[in-house]
Motif scaffolding. Structure first.
Motif, PDB file in Angstrom:
ATOM      1  N   MET A   1       0.826  -1.208   0.000  1.00 14.25           N
ATOM      2  CA  MET A   1       0.000   0.000   0.000  1.00 14.25           C
ATOM      3  C   MET A   1       0.860   1.258   0.000  1.00 14.25           C
ATOM      4  SD  MET A   1      -2.978   1.143   2.711  1.00 14.25           S
ATOM      5  CE  MET A   1      -3.999  -0.257   2.272  1.00 14.25           C
ATOM      6  N   VAL A   2       1.943   1.254   0.789  1.00 15.22           N
ATOM      7  CA  VAL A   2       2.858   2.400   0.816  1.00 15.22           C
ATOM      8  C   VAL A   2       3.487   2.598  -0.553  1.00 15.22           C
ATOM      9  CG1 VAL A   2       5.048   3.220   1.749  1.00 15.22           C
ATOM     10  CG2 VAL A   2       3.342   2.264   3.290  1.00 15.22           C
ATOM     11  N   PHE A   3       3.839   1.502  -1.226  1.00 20.02           N
ATOM     12  CA  PHE A   3       4.458   1.589  -2.551  1.00 20.02           C
ATOM     13  C   PHE A   3       3.529   2.287  -3.538  1.00 20.02           C
ATOM     14  CE2 PHE A   3       6.917   0.500  -6.184  1.00 20.02           C
ATOM     15  CZ  PHE A   3       6.031   0.097  -7.173  1.00 20.02           C
ATOM     16  N   PHE A   4       2.249   1.890  -3.564  1.00 22.84           N
ATOM     17  CA  PHE A   4       1.304   2.503  -4.503  1.00 22.84           C
ATOM     18  C   PHE A   4       0.973   3.936  -4.111  1.00 22.84           C
ATOM     19  CE2 PHE A   4       0.178  -1.976  -5.625  1.00 22.84           C
ATOM     20  CZ  PHE A   4       0.489  -1.877  -6.971  1.00 22.84           C
ATOM     21  N   THR A   5       1.039   4.250  -2.802  1.00 27.71           N
ATOM     22  CA  THR A   5       0.825   5.636  -2.367  1.00 27.71           C
ATOM     23  C   THR A   5       1.952   6.533  -2.865  1.00 27.71           C
ATOM     24  OG1 THR A   5      -0.311   4.862  -0.363  1.00 27.71           O
ATOM     25  CG2 THR A   5       0.496   7.120  -0.361  1.00 27.71           C
ATOM     26  N   VAL A   6       3.190   6.027  -2.741  1.00 24.66           N
ATOM     27  CA  VAL A   6       4.345   6.777  -3.249  1.00 24.66           C
ATOM     28  C   VAL A   6       4.219   6.946  -4.760  1.00 24.66           C
ATOM     29  CG1 VAL A   6       6.848   6.688  -3.610  1.00 24.66           C
ATOM     30  CG2 VAL A   6       5.883   6.056  -1.388  1.00 24.66           C
ATOM     31  N   LEU A   7       3.771   5.888  -5.451  1.00 24.26           N
ATOM     32  CA  LEU A   7       3.595   5.942  -6.906  1.00 24.26           C
ATOM     33  C   LEU A   7       2.588   7.025  -7.284  1.00 24.26           C
ATOM     34  CD1 LEU A   7       4.824   4.193  -9.218  1.00 24.26           C
ATOM     35  CD2 LEU A   7       2.668   2.932  -9.237  1.00 24.26           C
ATOM     36  N   ARG A   8       1.548   7.149  -6.499  1.00 23.80           N
ATOM     37  CA  ARG A   8       0.522   8.165  -6.750  1.00 23.80           C
ATOM     38  C   ARG A   8       1.102   9.571  -6.606  1.00 23.80           C
ATOM     39  NH1 ARG A   8      -3.511  10.657  -3.417  1.00 23.80           N
ATOM     40  NH2 ARG A   8      -5.381  11.180  -4.616  1.00 23.80           N
ATOM     41  N   PHE A   9       1.914   9.787  -5.556  1.00 15.58           N
ATOM     42  CA  PHE A   9       2.522  11.105  -5.359  1.00 15.58           C
ATOM     43  C   PHE A   9       3.543  11.428  -6.455  1.00 15.58           C
ATOM     44  CE2 PHE A   9       1.144  10.597  -0.843  1.00 15.58           C
ATOM     45  CZ  PHE A   9       0.356  11.735  -0.799  1.00 15.58           C
ATOM     46  N   VAL A  10       4.238  10.394  -6.927  1.00 18.95           N
ATOM     47  CA  VAL A  10       5.181  10.609  -8.035  1.00 18.95           C
ATOM     48  C   VAL A  10       4.419  11.051  -9.272  1.00 18.95           C
ATOM     49  CG1 VAL A  10       6.765   9.448  -9.632  1.00 18.95           C
ATOM     50  CG2 VAL A  10       6.926   9.012  -7.174  1.00 18.95           C
ATOM     51  N   GLY A  11       3.288  10.410  -9.544  1.00 18.11           N
ATOM     52  CA  GLY A  11       2.470  10.807 -10.694  1.00 18.11           C
ATOM     53  C   GLY A  11       1.938  12.217 -10.545  1.00 18.11           C
ATOM     54  N   MET A  12       1.588  12.599  -9.307  1.00 17.21           N
ATOM     55  CA  MET A  12       1.098  13.953  -9.060  1.00 17.21           C
ATOM     56  C   MET A  12       2.204  14.971  -9.292  1.00 17.21           C
ATOM     57  SD  MET A  12      -0.413  15.546  -5.488  1.00 17.21           S
ATOM     58  CE  MET A  12      -1.526  14.165  -5.266  1.00 17.21           C
ATOM     59  N   GLY A  13       3.411  14.640  -8.782  1.00 13.80           N
ATOM     60  CA  GLY A  13       4.516  15.594  -8.889  1.00 13.80           C
ATOM     61  C   GLY A  13       5.031  15.749 -10.309  1.00 13.80           C
ATOM     62  N   THR A  14       5.018  14.700 -11.082  1.00 10.74           N
ATOM     63  CA  THR A  14       5.524  14.750 -12.460  1.00 10.74           C
ATOM     64  C   THR A  14       4.422  15.049 -13.468  1.00 10.74           C
ATOM     65  OG1 THR A  14       5.224  12.350 -12.681  1.00 10.74           O
ATOM     66  CG2 THR A  14       7.382  13.128 -11.929  1.00 10.74           C
ATOM     67  N   ARG A  15       3.214  15.305 -12.970  1.00 10.93           N
ATOM     68  CA  ARG A  15       2.036  15.558 -13.813  1.00 10.93           C
ATOM     69  C   ARG A  15       1.794  14.406 -14.795  1.00 10.93           C
ATOM     70  NH1 ARG A  15       0.348  20.675 -13.034  1.00 10.93           N
ATOM     71  NH2 ARG A  15       1.839  22.162 -12.113  1.00 10.93           N
ATOM     72  N   ASN A  16       2.125  13.192 -14.328  1.00 13.85           N
ATOM     73  CA  ASN A  16       1.867  11.990 -15.126  1.00 13.85           C
ATOM     74  C   ASN A  16       0.490  11.471 -14.731  1.00 13.85           C
ATOM     75  OD1 ASN A  16       1.759   9.399 -16.254  1.00 13.85           O
ATOM     76  ND2 ASN A  16       3.984   9.136 -16.086  1.00 13.85           N
ATOM     77  N   LYS A  17      -0.522  11.869 -15.508  1.00 13.70           N
ATOM     78  CA  LYS A  17      -1.903  11.561 -15.135  1.00 13.70           C
ATOM     79  C   LYS A  17      -2.188  10.058 -15.061  1.00 13.70           C
ATOM     80  CE  LYS A  17      -6.592  13.204 -16.009  1.00 13.70           C
ATOM     81  NZ  LYS A  17      -7.446  14.060 -16.883  1.00 13.70           N
TER      82      LYS A  17
END
Length: 245
Positions: free
Chosen positions: A198-214
């Motif tokens: 769950m932590v891994f996918f949460t980090v993945l979500r924030f990475v997508g938010m920060g890089t504007r990777n929708k």
């Protein structure tokens, strides 16, 4: 109050405790099996208290209770396997015994949590080691005349978990050729792995938010939501009972 699943050795523990404490206490061990008179006579016999009156007549149950109580104190240890069987009258008598300073050890699958049991400290017996369970299975196989290899024993052991009673039962079922399934509730706790994912996918979500990777942001959010839903669905279960309850 000593707690443990049925078949994990509470009876053996009670006998070992009785033998160990004989040098320090005036010990008695008794199991109630439906007869109050026999129960109290067993206690009186262990404590070397007379069970007959001056006319060589057996004492009544009430007289036995009073005699035991009068001759017991802080140097007395009373061990009672199968505490769940104890009747109301026995429990009230035990309350008087405890008030007189007697140390009472009860053994049960679960704490009844009423009357005297509410005052007792709880100690849970550790489950036997896997090596001990394997040795029990080997001994039972030899007794049953089965020649099982180490690999066969390794395949059968998960069916018994860490319960000596089930270990013997598994071997007996194997001799009879009965198809077996797991009969215990000792499972592997995978929650640390679950939270790590769950932590891994949460980090993945924030990475997508920060890089504007929708797509990455949406994938991470959906994955976290899916894991949370799976956690809630996985918590649905029936009433949990100890083996033997």
């Amino acid at each position: 109050m000593v707690l443990g699943e049925a078949g994990t050795g509470k009876g053996m523990f009670a006998k070992a405790l009785f033998s160990e404490m004989l040098s320090e206490y005036n010990c008695a061990i008794a199991t109630y099996k439906g007869s109050l008179k026999k129960f109290f006579q067993a206690i009186a016999f262990n404590l070397q208290i007379p069970t007959e009156d001056g006319n060589d007549k057996p004492l009544t149950v009430d007289a036995l209770k009073d005699e035991i109580l009068e001759n017991s104190g802080e140097d007395t240890l009373l061990i009672l396997p199968e505490a769940k069987r104890l009747t109301t009258s026995i429990r009230y008598w035990l309350e008087d015994m405890m008030s007189a300073g007697v140390t009472v050890v009860c053994l049960a699958v679960v704490n009844p949590k009423k009357e005297i049991f509410l005052e007792m400290l709880e100690i849970e017996l550790d489950l036997p080691s896997n090596a001990h369970i394997r040795s029990i299975m080997e001994a039972e196989a030899e007794r049953q005349g089965l020649n099982l290899t180490k690999s066969q024993l390794a395949e059968l052991q998960p069916l018994a978990g860490r319960n000596p009673l089930l270990a013997r039962k598994v071997i007996r079922n194997e001799k009879l050729g009965i198809k077996q399934t797991s009969q215990h509730t000792q499972y592997l706790n995978i929650m640390p792995i679950f939270f790590a994912v769950m932590v891994f996918f949460t980090v993945l979500r924030f990475v997508g938010m920060g890089t504007r990777n929708k797509p990455l942001y949406i994938f991470g959010g959906v994955a976290v939501a899916g894991l949370m839903a799976a956690k809630q669905l996985g918590s649905i279960k029936g009433a949990q009972k100890r083996l033997g309850q």
